[in-house]
Motif scaffolding. Structure first.
Motif, PDB file in Angstrom:
ATOM      1  N   GLY A  94      57.324  83.313  45.864  1.00  0.00           N
ATOM      2  CA  GLY A  94      56.344  82.491  46.548  1.00  0.00           C
ATOM      3  C   GLY A  94      55.836  81.305  45.763  1.00  0.00           C
ATOM      4  O   GLY A  94      55.002  80.542  46.254  1.00  0.00           O
ATOM      5  N   ALA A  95      56.349  81.116  44.544  1.00  0.00           N
ATOM      6  CA  ALA A  95      55.860  80.030  43.695  1.00  0.00           C
ATOM      7  C   ALA A  95      56.453  78.684  44.110  1.00  0.00           C
ATOM      8  O   ALA A  95      57.512  78.606  44.723  1.00  0.00           O
ATOM      9  CB  ALA A  95      56.205  80.305  42.229  1.00  0.00           C
ATOM     10  N   THR A  96      55.729  77.629  43.761  1.00  0.00           N
ATOM     11  CA  THR A  96      56.229  76.264  43.900  1.00  0.00           C
ATOM     12  C   THR A  96      56.591  75.770  42.504  1.00  0.00           C
ATOM     13  O   THR A  96      55.775  75.849  41.581  1.00  0.00           O
ATOM     14  CB  THR A  96      55.170  75.344  44.527  1.00  0.00           C
ATOM     15  OG1 THR A  96      54.863  75.817  45.838  1.00  0.00           O
ATOM     16  CG2 THR A  96      55.680  73.916  44.631  1.00  0.00           C
ATOM     17  N   VAL A  97      57.818  75.260  42.347  1.00  0.00           N
ATOM     18  CA  VAL A  97      58.364  74.977  41.019  1.00  0.00           C
ATOM     19  C   VAL A  97      58.966  73.574  40.980  1.00  0.00           C
ATOM     20  O   VAL A  97      59.735  73.195  41.869  1.00  0.00           O
ATOM     21  CB  VAL A  97      59.458  76.003  40.642  1.00  0.00           C
ATOM     22  CG1 VAL A  97      59.962  75.758  39.217  1.00  0.00           C
ATOM     23  CG2 VAL A  97      58.939  77.427  40.800  1.00  0.00           C
ATOM     24  N   SER A  98      58.637  72.800  39.940  1.00  0.00           N
ATOM     25  CA  SER A  98      59.279  71.513  39.675  1.00  0.00           C
ATOM     26  C   SER A  98      60.403  71.721  38.669  1.00  0.00           C
ATOM     27  O   SER A  98      60.199  72.365  37.637  1.00  0.00           O
ATOM     28  CB  SER A  98      58.277  70.504  39.101  1.00  0.00           C
ATOM     29  OG  SER A  98      57.223  70.267  40.000  1.00  0.00           O
ATOM     30  N   LEU A  99      61.578  71.179  38.959  1.00  0.00           N
ATOM     31  CA  LEU A  99      62.718  71.271  38.057  1.00  0.00           C
ATOM     32  C   LEU A  99      63.221  69.871  37.754  1.00  0.00           C
ATOM     33  O   LEU A  99      63.489  69.082  38.662  1.00  0.00           O
ATOM     34  CB  LEU A  99      63.842  72.097  38.689  1.00  0.00           C
ATOM     35  CG  LEU A  99      63.569  73.598  38.829  1.00  0.00           C
ATOM     36  CD1 LEU A  99      64.663  74.254  39.649  1.00  0.00           C
ATOM     37  CD2 LEU A  99      63.484  74.259  37.464  1.00  0.00           C
ATOM     38  N   GLY A 100      63.373  69.557  36.458  1.00  0.00           N
ATOM     39  CA  GLY A 100      63.727  68.207  36.039  1.00  0.00           C
ATOM     40  C   GLY A 100      65.201  68.004  35.779  1.00  0.00           C
ATOM     41  O   GLY A 100      66.063  68.617  36.414  1.00  0.00           O
ATOM     42  N   VAL A 101      65.508  67.121  34.819  1.00  0.00           N
ATOM     43  CA  VAL A 101      66.879  66.690  34.568  1.00  0.00           C
ATOM     44  C   VAL A 101      67.558  67.568  33.533  1.00  0.00           C
ATOM     45  O   VAL A 101      66.900  68.275  32.767  1.00  0.00           O
ATOM     46  CB  VAL A 101      66.913  65.220  34.095  1.00  0.00           C
ATOM     47  CG1 VAL A 101      66.318  64.313  35.148  1.00  0.00           C
ATOM     48  CG2 VAL A 101      66.162  65.065  32.775  1.00  0.00           C
ATOM     49  N   GLY A 102      68.890  67.534  33.530  1.00  0.00           N
ATOM     50  CA  GLY A 102      69.646  68.155  32.454  1.00  0.00           C
ATOM     51  C   GLY A 102      70.371  69.432  32.839  1.00  0.00           C
ATOM     52  O   GLY A 102      70.021  70.117  33.800  1.00  0.00           O
ATOM     53  N   SER A 103      71.396  69.758  32.045  1.00  0.00           N
ATOM     54  CA  SER A 103      72.229  70.929  32.317  1.00  0.00           C
ATOM     55  C   SER A 103      71.485  72.235  32.064  1.00  0.00           C
ATOM     56  O   SER A 103      71.766  73.246  32.718  1.00  0.00           O
ATOM     57  CB  SER A 103      73.491  70.873  31.454  1.00  0.00           C
ATOM     58  OG  SER A 103      73.164  70.817  30.069  1.00  0.00           O
ATOM     59  N   ILE A 171      59.314  73.009  35.051  1.00  0.00           N
ATOM     60  CA  ILE A 171      60.348  73.409  34.095  1.00  0.00           C
ATOM     61  C   ILE A 171      61.146  72.175  33.686  1.00  0.00           C
ATOM     62  O   ILE A 171      61.673  71.453  34.528  1.00  0.00           O
ATOM     63  CB  ILE A 171      61.270  74.475  34.706  1.00  0.00           C
ATOM     64  CG1 ILE A 171      60.438  75.699  35.123  1.00  0.00           C
ATOM     65  CG2 ILE A 171      62.358  74.875  33.722  1.00  0.00           C
ATOM     66  CD1 ILE A 171      61.225  76.723  35.919  1.00  0.00           C
ATOM     67  N   PHE A 172      61.254  71.941  32.386  1.00  0.00           N
ATOM     68  CA  PHE A 172      61.925  70.740  31.879  1.00  0.00           C
ATOM     69  C   PHE A 172      62.571  71.048  30.536  1.00  0.00           C
ATOM     70  O   PHE A 172      62.175  71.986  29.836  1.00  0.00           O
ATOM     71  CB  PHE A 172      60.924  69.585  31.730  1.00  0.00           C
ATOM     72  CG  PHE A 172      59.655  69.968  31.009  1.00  0.00           C
ATOM     73  CD1 PHE A 172      59.528  69.785  29.643  1.00  0.00           C
ATOM     74  CD2 PHE A 172      58.594  70.540  31.702  1.00  0.00           C
ATOM     75  CE1 PHE A 172      58.373  70.163  28.978  1.00  0.00           C
ATOM     76  CE2 PHE A 172      57.425  70.918  31.049  1.00  0.00           C
ATOM     77  CZ  PHE A 172      57.315  70.726  29.681  1.00  0.00           C
TER      78      PHE A 172
END
Length: 260
Positions: A94-103, A171-172
């Motif tokens: 149920g969480a809202t998550v930001s995911l950035g760049v990169g492998s 998350i980055f």
């Protein structure tokens, strides 16, 4: 850093930039140009790179796979997979998550595929592709300028996109780490993405292996005081002693995970 690890990093960098100067490679890894030329010679012989205009570029006909030939994943790749899986276990349904760049962030997305209910915000199309098989995960993708070699978008639209939300977890990863400067990236547009995620999330989660301490990027992202949780394989003793006490360090390279 071993020669094999350095060669893998060189390959990844050339894959991202298309052409990189020998002098820039030597400066980034803190070795002589002669050492870099030996690395380049080996990779050119394998058909992974080609010499061009004082540096190296991708071959006109790409090699069958973009990797140093090997039978099994490298220790670095395995460490990143362990880190990604640990991050995924710390993300509740149920969480809202930001995911950035990169492998590395893409590996986190792959590890999240078994969640039943998430909302993901990202500028990274590889993240969206990794999660596309799970209809229980809502994926919202930013607009912006598409980068063909990175399979993502960057630019002011991305910063505005992340600023329109407050997520539970951001998350980055990072291009390099330094005790004084903190997190650094190789391109200002990548740094802007991570800064936007950091500024608009409740829990800031850095995922980076120990090799980032030995690299040298130049675009400032943030100091370690802006990191809530640091997921890594291991932390050198000197660095550990000088990291903020407010930051949780989660080492993912030991049988027993250590949190401090």
């Amino acid at each position: 850093m071993s020669a094999k690890e350095r060669q893998r990093c060189i390959l990844e960098w050339v894959h991202e930039q298309e052409h990189v100067e020998v002098e820039d490679i030597a400066q980034r890894f803190g070795v002589t140009t002669q050492t870099i030329r030996r690395d380049i010679n080996k990779m050119c012989e394998q058909g992974l790179l080609r010499r061009r205009y004082g540096g190296v570029s991708l071959p006109a006909t790409p090699a069958p796979s973009f990797a140093v030939p090997q039978d099994e994943p490298t220790s670095s790749q395995l460490a990143k997979q362990r880190m990604a899986k640990r991050v995924a276990t710390d993300i509740p349904e149920g969480a809202t998550v930001s995911l950035g760049v990169g492998s590395t962030v893409e590996l986190v997305a792959q590890a999240l595929i078994h969640h039943h209910s998430l909302r993901i915000l990202t500028n990274n199309f590889s993240v969206a592709a990794a999660l596309s098989g799970n209809p229980g995960i809502e994926v919202i993708v930013s607009g912006g300028m598409y980068r063909h070699n990175h399979h993502d978008v960057v630019g002011p639209e991305v910063s505005s996109f992340f600023s329109s939300f407050t997520t539970d977890f951001g998350i980055f990863s990072t291009g390099s780490m330094d005790l004084e400067q903190g997190l650094m990236d190789h391109e200002i547009r990548e740094a802007e993405v991570s800064r936007a995620i950091i500024a608009n999330t409740r829990t800031r989660m850095l995922v980076a292996d120990h090799s980032k301490w030995t690299l040298n990027a130049h675009c400032k992202v943030a100091t370690f005081k802006y990191v809530d949780r640091f997921y890594t394989d291991s932390v050198p003793r000197k660095q550990r002693a000088n990291l903020p006490g407010s930051m949780a360090i989660i080492e993912c390279d030991e049988p027993q995970l250590v949190v401090s």
